[in-house]
Structures are given as structure tokens and as C-alpha cells.
Design a protein around this motif. Structure first.
Motif, PDB file in Angstrom:
ATOM      1  N   TYR A 126      -3.997   4.587   8.265  1.00  0.00           N
ATOM      2  CA  TYR A 126      -2.955   4.026   7.932  1.00  0.00           C
ATOM      3  C   TYR A 126      -2.751   2.990   7.559  1.00  0.00           C
ATOM      4  N   GLY A 127      -3.867   2.735   7.124  1.00  0.00           N
ATOM      5  CA  GLY A 127      -4.949   1.538   6.540  1.00  0.00           C
ATOM      6  C   GLY A 127      -4.702   1.257   5.593  1.00  0.00           C
ATOM      7  N   TYR A 128      -4.461   1.926   4.350  1.00  0.00           N
ATOM      8  CA  TYR A 128      -4.502   2.512   3.868  1.00  0.00           C
ATOM      9  C   TYR A 128      -3.172   1.936   3.107  1.00  0.00           C
ATOM     10  N   THR A 129      -1.934   2.498   4.074  1.00  0.00           N
ATOM     11  CA  THR A 129      -0.881   2.125   3.562  1.00  0.00           C
ATOM     12  C   THR A 129      -0.221   1.315   3.882  1.00  0.00           C
ATOM     13  N   GLN A 130      -0.889   0.201   4.196  1.00  0.00           N
ATOM     14  CA  GLN A 130      -0.416  -1.283   4.594  1.00  0.00           C
ATOM     15  C   GLN A 130      -1.182  -2.126   3.813  1.00  0.00           C
ATOM     16  N   TRP A 131      -2.569  -1.422   2.938  1.00  0.00           N
ATOM     17  CA  TRP A 131      -2.434  -2.328   1.585  1.00  0.00           C
ATOM     18  C   TRP A 131      -1.464  -1.658   0.572  1.00  0.00           C
ATOM     19  N   ALA A 132      -1.545  -0.665   0.181  1.00  0.00           N
ATOM     20  CA  ALA A 132      -0.005   0.298  -0.459  1.00  0.00           C
ATOM     21  C   ALA A 132       1.389  -0.924  -0.625  1.00  0.00           C
ATOM     22  N   ALA A 133       1.394  -0.772   0.706  1.00  0.00           N
ATOM     23  CA  ALA A 133       3.034  -1.647   0.859  1.00  0.00           C
ATOM     24  C   ALA A 133       2.679  -3.017   0.814  1.00  0.00           C
ATOM     25  N   ALA A 134       1.436  -3.963   1.113  1.00  0.00           N
ATOM     26  CA  ALA A 134       1.319  -4.850  -0.005  1.00  0.00           C
ATOM     27  C   ALA A 134       1.190  -5.292  -0.947  1.00  0.00           C
ATOM     28  N   SER A 135       0.867  -4.592  -1.959  1.00  0.00           N
ATOM     29  CA  SER A 135       0.708  -4.249  -3.154  1.00  0.00           C
ATOM     30  C   SER A 135       2.662  -4.490  -4.079  1.00  0.00           C
ATOM     31  N   SER A 136       3.449  -3.477  -3.086  1.00  0.00           N
ATOM     32  CA  SER A 136       4.775  -3.708  -2.884  1.00  0.00           C
ATOM     33  C   SER A 136       5.537  -4.873  -3.043  1.00  0.00           C
ATOM     34  N   ALA A 137       4.866  -6.077  -2.491  1.00  0.00           N
ATOM     35  CA  ALA A 137       5.691  -7.500  -2.366  1.00  0.00           C
ATOM     36  C   ALA A 137       7.063  -7.679  -2.211  1.00  0.00           C
ATOM     37  N   HIS A 138       6.715  -6.653  -0.990  1.00  0.00           N
ATOM     38  CA  HIS A 138       8.217  -6.664   0.285  1.00  0.00           C
ATOM     39  C   HIS A 138       8.194  -8.188   0.746  1.00  0.00           C
ATOM     40  N   ARG A 139       9.246  -8.784   0.555  1.00  0.00           N
ATOM     41  CA  ARG A 139       9.246 -10.331   1.595  1.00  0.00           C
ATOM     42  C   ARG A 139       9.469 -10.250   3.203  1.00  0.00           C
ATOM     43  N   ALA A 140       9.930  -9.098   4.050  1.00  0.00           N
ATOM     44  CA  ALA A 140       9.899  -8.677   4.986  1.00  0.00           C
ATOM     45  C   ALA A 140       8.412  -9.004   5.476  1.00  0.00           C
ATOM     46  N   LEU A 141       7.725  -8.286   4.916  1.00  0.00           N
ATOM     47  CA  LEU A 141       6.106  -8.229   5.178  1.00  0.00           C
ATOM     48  C   LEU A 141       5.706  -8.830   5.992  1.00  0.00           C
ATOM     49  N   LYS A 142       5.179 -10.006   6.775  1.00  0.00           N
ATOM     50  CA  LYS A 142       4.773 -10.891   7.089  1.00  0.00           C
ATOM     51  C   LYS A 142       2.895 -10.589   7.865  1.00  0.00           C
ATOM     52  N   ALA A 143       2.300  -9.307   8.201  1.00  0.00           N
ATOM     53  CA  ALA A 143       1.104  -9.376   8.833  1.00  0.00           C
ATOM     54  C   ALA A 143       0.294  -8.367   8.259  1.00  0.00           C
ATOM     55  N   MET A 144      -0.338  -8.072   8.613  1.00  0.00           N
ATOM     56  CA  MET A 144      -0.784  -6.269   8.668  1.00  0.00           C
ATOM     57  C   MET A 144      -2.077  -6.378   9.349  1.00  0.00           C
ATOM     58  N   VAL A 145      -2.728  -5.752   9.691  1.00  0.00           N
ATOM     59  CA  VAL A 145      -3.679  -5.415  10.789  1.00  0.00           C
ATOM     60  C   VAL A 145      -4.181  -3.954   9.826  1.00  0.00           C
ATOM     61  N   PRO A 146      -5.177  -3.476   9.266  1.00  0.00           N
ATOM     62  CA  PRO A 146      -5.998  -2.261   8.421  1.00  0.00           C
ATOM     63  C   PRO A 146      -7.431  -2.545   9.134  1.00  0.00           C
ATOM     64  N   ARG A 147      -6.874  -1.211  10.070  1.00  0.00           N
ATOM     65  CA  ARG A 147      -8.264  -1.324  10.674  1.00  0.00           C
ATOM     66  C   ARG A 147      -9.637  -0.081  10.106  1.00  0.00           C
ATOM     67  N   VAL A 148     -10.675  -0.304  10.116  1.00  0.00           N
ATOM     68  CA  VAL A 148     -11.508   0.656   9.168  1.00  0.00           C
ATOM     69  C   VAL A 148     -10.989   1.289   8.116  1.00  0.00           C
ATOM     70  N   THR A 149     -10.334   0.871   7.091  1.00  0.00           N
ATOM     71  CA  THR A 149     -10.097   1.419   5.773  1.00  0.00           C
ATOM     72  C   THR A 149     -10.519   0.900   4.862  1.00  0.00           C
ATOM     73  N   GLY A 150      -9.626   0.608   3.772  1.00  0.00           N
ATOM     74  CA  GLY A 150     -10.288   0.796   2.567  1.00  0.00           C
ATOM     75  C   GLY A 150      -8.495   0.552   1.241  1.00  0.00           C
ATOM     76  N   THR A 151      -9.181  -0.338   0.179  1.00  0.00           N
ATOM     77  CA  THR A 151      -8.323   0.424  -0.247  1.00  0.00           C
ATOM     78  C   THR A 151      -8.082   1.659  -1.091  1.00  0.00           C
TER      79      THR A 151
END
Length: 539
Positions: A126-151
Motif C-alpha cells: 500500500y506504498g506501491y499503490t501510491q506510486w501507481a496512483a501518482a502515475s495516473s496524474a490525478h489533479r487531486a493527489l497533492k501528497a503521498m507517504v510511501p513507507r518501506v516500499t518501491g515502484t
């Protein structure tokens, strides 16, 4: 052979949340819990977590996390990813997270309790799912905290065309689709890692459970490279403020360090990237207090940095967040140090050279010599912990490792004053083997005056067709660690670490299909211009 399988289904719904079945673009509905802050009088920012481990289960205790964030005034949304627990759709690793993330964020922004500002938080998958969402470039995603993870989290090691080295295959690589991502539930069972071929035990598991794993079948025997980011690399999307949390003893840290190297090449991302470097393992056990209960103080340590980050980038509060915050493990002081970059200013490189007789010295020697050891996959070097994800919970004494005949050990003189390591650790070596492939494992340890030995850093590589001479650089990751007076550094070299890593059978066959093993003779060059050397970064 009877295989015992314990099926772990969804936990009871939280009384503090309202569950919604959120429709994705293809009609599949994902189970989504919404936790609203008490006394909320209007729309506000939302923290989203998308995970495969049950949004109400005990393992990730999301209701407790949600209670902590809602007490800070945030709306918390927690979702079972596609094909897991209460969510519909096919159970398949990685490939659906980009657009499912986008569609979930879009749904959030259309709710009356949302002000259109979304942050994401979570560990591991559930850190990886943040990177996946970031790749979609949704305008509302303003910050993320991926912990102990990686793309590249959990990516099966496959050599690139023309390359003769790659990561060593971890046992979790193919076992994860057989436990966490086999079907909707979590399936707990034991695979006998000493059995050959390993693939036969997997087929027996499929018969016992009555179904196959789509993710396993995509990776075995010939891996299909999954399209993790169908919208393009997250690093090619608009930069999002990101707090990268890494653990010195996290077995998944190499993937996150790889991401940080990619971020450094992209000015917009680098400007918005912050590092939080903790003395923790993957399960958030701390080197300062490995046996800590998951109480309120632990929750504060776990969540406070994320809340401070969200306060700035979701609410616009004025605060100065350091670009790098890091802990010096084994120092007795768990407070975070600040730096403008990593490694911190003022570091220098220190080289140490293995010598015949098992010493580790500051200078090399002439002429060069070779040291050798035997790799026997039928009797591999045993992994020191049962659960490598919770390494610090066991924190084993590894003194016996140096006594094994299939391990080379080199120990430096004890230091006279504290030696603070702060930065990358590398091993350069010229190695060889009479086998078709060679795994090289290096461990850097702290040897106390009483002989007790504890891991500081480690790295490993598979070398294809090593021949008589192959130059290799092992990345042992990064560390912040204090070596106390009277303690010494020790470097060990070996060719196995089982069952955390699948040992090379010695025959060149597929590691999950090999029915027999063959002994290999390994060698490393010492001294001279190309002799083995250890490079540490000293504060």
C-alpha cells in the motif's frame, strides 16, 4: 504429503466507518471504508489507503490508524484493492492499481465531505499503490507517504538483455502470490524450502486449496513482465510532494533506494522529495526498542511524521520540514538528525581490504592471492531469522556464521573511538566459480568485545556465467549506525542465505524446477589492484 492451510478472511466491519462499493471504470466495485472526523462541519482533505491485507484486519489495524488521523481532523478512506477480501474483480498483483487508484480518487473528490484535496499513505504494497496512483496524474493527489516500499516492489529478478548480473531471487517473490495474492483471502501455509523441486510442492498446494494463482502462473516458469504502470512511469507524471520512509533493516529497502536514485535525475520530483530514514525493519520494529508494543506512543512514532507532512501539503500550514531526517542506530539517541541531502554533509569514504588469515585492514597488499569456498545448495548457509520482514524483532547473534567452512570472514581491529557510519556501503570484488552461475552474499556486521555479532548492512547479486574472473560491485544499501569503542567491523562472503533467498542448485537449472544439486567451488581475489575491498561512508 498433507499441506495445512489456514484461510484468513475479512474481519468485522468497523463501527466507525461507512462502507461503500465504489465502481471502477470497468464496472468492478471495490469495498471502501470512509472514516469521518468527529464534529466535522464541512468538507476537508482526505487521506487514502489502498491495500490487499484487509481494510478491517488485525495485521494492518486500519481502524486504529483511521482513528488517529481523524482525531487530527482528516477524513480517512481505506479500500481493499481489486480481488481482495470484500472487493470484486480478479485477484492479480500490481496491474490494476493505476486506474483503480485514479477512479477512487475521482470518487473521493465528488463526495460532499471532500474539499478535492487527497493525500495517500501506507506501507509496502500500500506504498506501491501510491506510486501507481501518482502515475495516473490525478489533479487531486497533492501528497503521498510511501513507507518501506518501491515502484519495483516484489519485481521478479530477470536479467536485462546483455547483462550477466541481477538480484538474487527471494523466496517471497513467488510465495507471495501463493499466500497474499492467491485469492480474496490470505492463505497461511508452510512450504518446505529444502524440498526439490520446489514447484512440485506448489502443485500439491493448488490441489489442496482447489484453485490456482493467476499471479504465480504469470511468473512461472517463464515470467511475464507485468505492466505495472499502464499510464507511464510515475516519475514521468507531474511531481507530487512525497515523503519516502526507508528502514535501515528493511529487506525491501533496495527498491526504495532505486526510486530515490530515479527521483534525483528529475529536478521537479527531487525538489518535492523528502527522506525519512529510520532504524526500523519492514514491520516497523525499531532498533532502539525492537520489542515495543503497538501502543499509543508507538502509533505516534509511526504516524506523526506523515501527519506533519500532510499538514503542510494538504492543509497549507506553515512548517519547515527538513529534506532529510535520519536516525543514527546504536547511538542511544533515537531523535532524528536533519540534513539538506543524503548522505549528510561532512562524510568521507573509508576503504578496508580483506587479507588472508581473516583480517580486514586499511591497506591492500601485494601480490594478489585467491581465497575459495564451497557452495552446496543441499546444505546452504541458513538465514539467521525466521521472518526477514521482522528482522529486528529477532535481532540474531550471527557469530556462528564466521565459523562455517562455506563462509569467508574478515574482521578489522576494534575501534578506539566511536565510528559513525552514515551513507552507502559497497563491496567491490573479482570473483570466479566453476559453476554456471554464482550468488555472492556480503554482510557487514558489528562484532562486540564478547564476540556477539549483529548485522549492520548486507547485499547480494546473482552472476551468470562467472567463469574464472568476474568483476562485481555489491550494493549493501545505506546505513546510519554507530560502532562503539572496542567493537569491530566484520565482512563475510558466502553463496547462500536460505530460505530467505532461493539457493542456486549449482547445475544452472531453474531454481524451482531443479531436482538435484551440484557442488560449486567459488573464489574471490584478495590484494593487488583488483582485490576485494569494502567501502563505508563515515560521518
Amino acid at each position: 504429503m498433507t499441506i495445512e492451510i489456514h484461510r484468513l478472511g475479512p474481519g468485522p466491519l468497523s463501527p466507525d466507518a461507512t462502507q461503500h462499493m465504489v465502481r471502477m471504470r470497468d464496472g468492478v466495485r471495490l469495498a471502501t471504508d470512509v472514516y469521518l472526523p468527529a464534529g466535522s462541519t464541512g468538507p476537508g482533505p482526505t487521506i487514502l489507503t489502498r491495500l490487499p491485507y484487509d481494510k478491517t484486519g488485525e495485521y494492518t489495524f486500519m481502524p486504529r490508524v483511521a482513528a488517529w488521523f481523524t482525531a487530527r481532523g482528516y477524513t480517512m478512506v481505506v479500500q481493499d484493492v481489486r480481488g481482495k477480501f470484500r472487493s470484486e474483480g480478479e485477484t492479480l498483483l500490481f496491474v490494476n492499481e493505476t486506474y483503480d487508484g485514479y477512479d477512487t480518487i475521482e470518487w473521493i473528490t465528488n463526495q460532499q465531505w471532500s474539499d478535492g484535496v487527497v493525500g495517500m499513505w501506507g506501507d509496502s504494497y500500500y506504498g506501491y499503490t501510491q506510486w501507481a496512483a501518482a502515475s495516473s496524474a490525478h489533479r487531486a493527489l497533492k501528497a503521498m507517504v510511501p513507507r518501506v516500499t518501491g515502484t519495483r516492489l516484489g519485481e521478479l529478478p530477470v536479467p536485462a538483455p546483455g547483462q550477466r548480473t541481477h538480484d538474487v531471487e527471494m523466496s517471497v517473490h513467488r510465495f507471495y502470490p501463493l499466500s497474499m495474492f492467491h485469492d480474496r483471502d490470505i492463505l497461511e501455509w508452510e512450504l518446505d524450502w529444502s524440498r526439490r523441486p520446489l514447484a512440485d510442492a506448489v502443485e500439491e498446494f493448488f490441489q489442496a486449496v482447489g484453485s490456482r494463482s493467476a499471479s504465480y502462473d504469470l511468473w512461472f516458469p517463464h515470467p511475464v513482465r507485468l505492466r505495472r504502470f499502464p499510464a507511464g512511469s510515475p516519475f514521468d507524471a507531474p511531481a507530487v510532494p512525497v515523503l519516502l520512509t526507508l528502514g535501515w533493516w528493511d529487506n525491501c529497502a533496495p527498491w526504495q533506494w532505486s526510486d530515490y536514485r530515479d527521483l534525483e535525475l528529475r529536478p521537479a520530483w527531487l525538489q518535492n522529495a523528502f527522506l525519512l530514514l529510520e532504524a526500523i525493519d519492514h514491520e516497523n520494529n525499531s532498533h532502539f526498542d525492537p520489542a515495543a508494543a503497538r501502543d499509543e506512543s508507538w502509533m505516534n512514532r509511526y504516524l506523526e511524521p506523515a501527519a506533519e507532512f500532510f499538514d503542510v501539503f494538504l492543509r497549507g500550514e506553515a512548517a519547515n520540514i527538513a529534506k532529510v531526517r535520519w536516525q543514527l542506530a546504536n547511538s542511544g539517541d533515537s531523535t532524528f538528525r536533519s540534513a539538506t541531502h543524503w548522505p549528510p554533509p561532512g562524510v568521507r569514504l573509508k576503504e578496508l581490504f580483506p587479507h588472508p588469515g581473516g583480517t580486514l585492514q586499511s591497506g591492500s597488499f601485494e601480490p594478489e592471492v585467491e581465497e575459495s569456498w564451497i557452495h552446496d545448495a543441499s546444505s546452504p548457509v541458513k538465514s539467521p531469522v525466521r521472518d526477514p520482514f521482522a528482522f529486528l524483532a529477532e535481532l540474531p547473534d550471527e557469530r556462528d556464521l564466521a565459523a562455517r567452512p562455506d563462509v569467508l570472514a574478515f574482521t578489522a581491529e576494534p575501534v578506539d573511538e566511536p565510528l559513525d557510519l552514515a551513507g552507502p556501503v559497497r563491496v567491490h570484488a573479482t570473483v570466479g566459480s566453476d559453476g554456471p552461475e554464482m550468488d555472492l552474499f556480503a554482510r557487514l556486521s558489528d562484532v562486540a568485545p564478547d564476540g556477539s555479532t549483529h548485522l549492520i548492512a548486507r547485499g547480494q547479486q546473482t552472476i551468470l556465467d562467472p567463469g574464472l574472473s568476474f568483476d562485481v560491485e555489491l550494493d549493501l544499501g545505506h546505513i546510519g549506525y554507530r560502532l562503539h569503542p572496542g567493537h569491530a567491523l566484520r565482512l563475510t562472503l558466502a553463496s547462500s542465505d536460505a530460505p530467505e533467498f532461493i539457493p542456486a542448485p549449482g547445475t544452472g537449472e531453474h531454481r524451482w524446477l531443479a531436482a538435484t544439486t551440484k557442488t560449486n567451488h567459488q573464489r574471490v581475489r584478495l590484494g593487488g589492484r583488483t582485490g576485494c575491498r569494502l567501502t563505508v561512508t563515515v560521518l
